[in-house]
Design a protein around this motif. Structure first.
Motif, mmCIF file in Angstrom:
data_model
loop_
_atom_site.group_PDB
_atom_site.id
_atom_site.type_symbol
_atom_site.label_atom_id
_atom_site.label_comp_id
_atom_site.label_asym_id
_atom_site.label_seq_id
_atom_site.Cartn_x
_atom_site.Cartn_y
_atom_site.Cartn_z
ATOM 1 N N LEU A 23 -35.570 25.211 -13.153
ATOM 2 C CA LEU A 23 -34.450 24.276 -13.180
ATOM 3 C C LEU A 23 -34.085 23.916 -11.736
ATOM 4 O O LEU A 23 -33.310 24.614 -11.090
ATOM 5 C CB LEU A 23 -33.248 24.898 -13.892
ATOM 6 N N PRO A 24 -34.671 22.848 -11.223
ATOM 7 C CA PRO A 24 -34.423 22.497 -9.822
ATOM 8 C C PRO A 24 -33.001 21.989 -9.594
ATOM 9 O O PRO A 24 -32.414 21.348 -10.466
ATOM 10 C CB PRO A 24 -35.444 21.392 -9.545
ATOM 11 N N ARG A 25 -32.448 22.322 -8.429
ATOM 12 C CA ARG A 25 -31.145 21.818 -7.993
ATOM 13 C C ARG A 25 -31.368 21.104 -6.668
ATOM 14 O O ARG A 25 -31.889 21.687 -5.731
ATOM 15 C CB ARG A 25 -30.169 22.968 -7.761
ATOM 16 N N SER A 26 -30.973 19.859 -6.600
ATOM 17 C CA SER A 26 -31.054 19.125 -5.334
ATOM 18 C C SER A 26 -29.768 19.403 -4.565
ATOM 19 O O SER A 26 -28.675 19.147 -5.064
ATOM 20 C CB SER A 26 -31.203 17.625 -5.601
ATOM 21 N N VAL A 27 -29.926 19.945 -3.374
ATOM 22 C CA VAL A 27 -28.756 20.317 -2.573
ATOM 23 C C VAL A 27 -28.896 19.797 -1.152
ATOM 24 O O VAL A 27 -29.988 19.511 -0.676
ATOM 25 C CB VAL A 27 -28.555 21.855 -2.542
ATOM 26 N N ALA A 41 -26.934 14.844 -7.761
ATOM 27 C CA ALA A 41 -27.589 14.420 -9.002
ATOM 28 C C ALA A 41 -28.809 13.581 -8.624
ATOM 29 O O ALA A 41 -28.932 13.119 -7.482
ATOM 30 C CB ALA A 41 -26.619 13.599 -9.856
ATOM 31 N N ALA A 42 -29.700 13.375 -9.571
ATOM 32 C CA ALA A 42 -30.935 12.631 -9.303
ATOM 33 C C ALA A 42 -30.665 11.229 -8.762
ATOM 34 O O ALA A 42 -31.406 10.741 -7.910
ATOM 35 C CB ALA A 42 -31.787 12.560 -10.562
ATOM 36 N N ASP A 43 -29.590 10.602 -9.213
ATOM 37 C CA ASP A 43 -29.282 9.239 -8.748
ATOM 38 C C ASP A 43 -28.555 9.224 -7.408
ATOM 39 O O ASP A 43 -28.279 8.158 -6.862
ATOM 40 C CB ASP A 43 -28.491 8.476 -9.806
ATOM 41 N N GLN A 44 -28.249 10.387 -6.847
ATOM 42 C CA GLN A 44 -27.549 10.467 -5.566
ATOM 43 C C GLN A 44 -28.478 10.795 -4.400
ATOM 44 O O GLN A 44 -28.024 10.881 -3.273
ATOM 45 C CB GLN A 44 -26.464 11.551 -5.624
ATOM 46 N N HIS A 49 -34.982 12.252 0.536
ATOM 47 C CA HIS A 49 -34.911 13.441 -0.328
ATOM 48 C C HIS A 49 -35.771 13.187 -1.572
ATOM 49 O O HIS A 49 -35.386 12.440 -2.457
ATOM 50 C CB HIS A 49 -33.459 13.714 -0.736
ATOM 51 N N GLN A 50 -36.931 13.810 -1.609
ATOM 52 C CA GLN A 50 -37.852 13.637 -2.732
ATOM 53 C C GLN A 50 -37.352 14.411 -3.946
ATOM 54 O O GLN A 50 -36.968 15.572 -3.824
ATOM 55 C CB GLN A 50 -39.245 14.158 -2.372
ATOM 56 N N PRO A 51 -37.371 13.806 -5.126
ATOM 57 C CA PRO A 51 -36.997 14.552 -6.326
ATOM 58 C C PRO A 51 -38.087 15.560 -6.690
ATOM 59 O O PRO A 51 -39.256 15.387 -6.334
ATOM 60 C CB PRO A 51 -36.875 13.464 -7.403
#
Length: 84
Positions: A23-27, A41-44, A49-51
């Motif tokens: 469960l990846p978290r973009s930080v 969030a993915a849209d932010q 910053h690669q998803p």
């Protein structure tokens, strides 16, 4: 997960496995302290910053402990089935 598994490492285990959900978290981190400044969030995500593009989960052999992609366990089971 509807396919038989066979451990590609120990080649004996067909029953005991751990499914590891990723469960990846973009930080965004503070560069000096390493503390999380923001969780995104993915849209932010900004253009730099690669998803996350990895697997949703991985499989661990419950006998020898090797962790691989699910495909490795399925392919090994198919290969051994074709050998018979």
């Amino acid at each position: 997960m509807a396919s038989p598994y066979l451990c590609p490492n120990c080649k004996t285990n067909r029953m005991r496995f751990n499914i590891i959900e990723q469960l990846p978290r973009s930080v965004r981190l503070d560069p000096q302290t390493g503390e999380v400044v923001a969780e995104l969030a993915a849209d932010q995500l900004d253009p730099f910053h690669q998803p996350y593009q990895g697997e949703t989960y991985r499989v661990q052999c419950g006998v020898c402990g090797v962790i691989e992609r699910e495909e490795s366990f399925i392919k090994m089971a198919q290969h051994m089935q074709n050998q018979r």
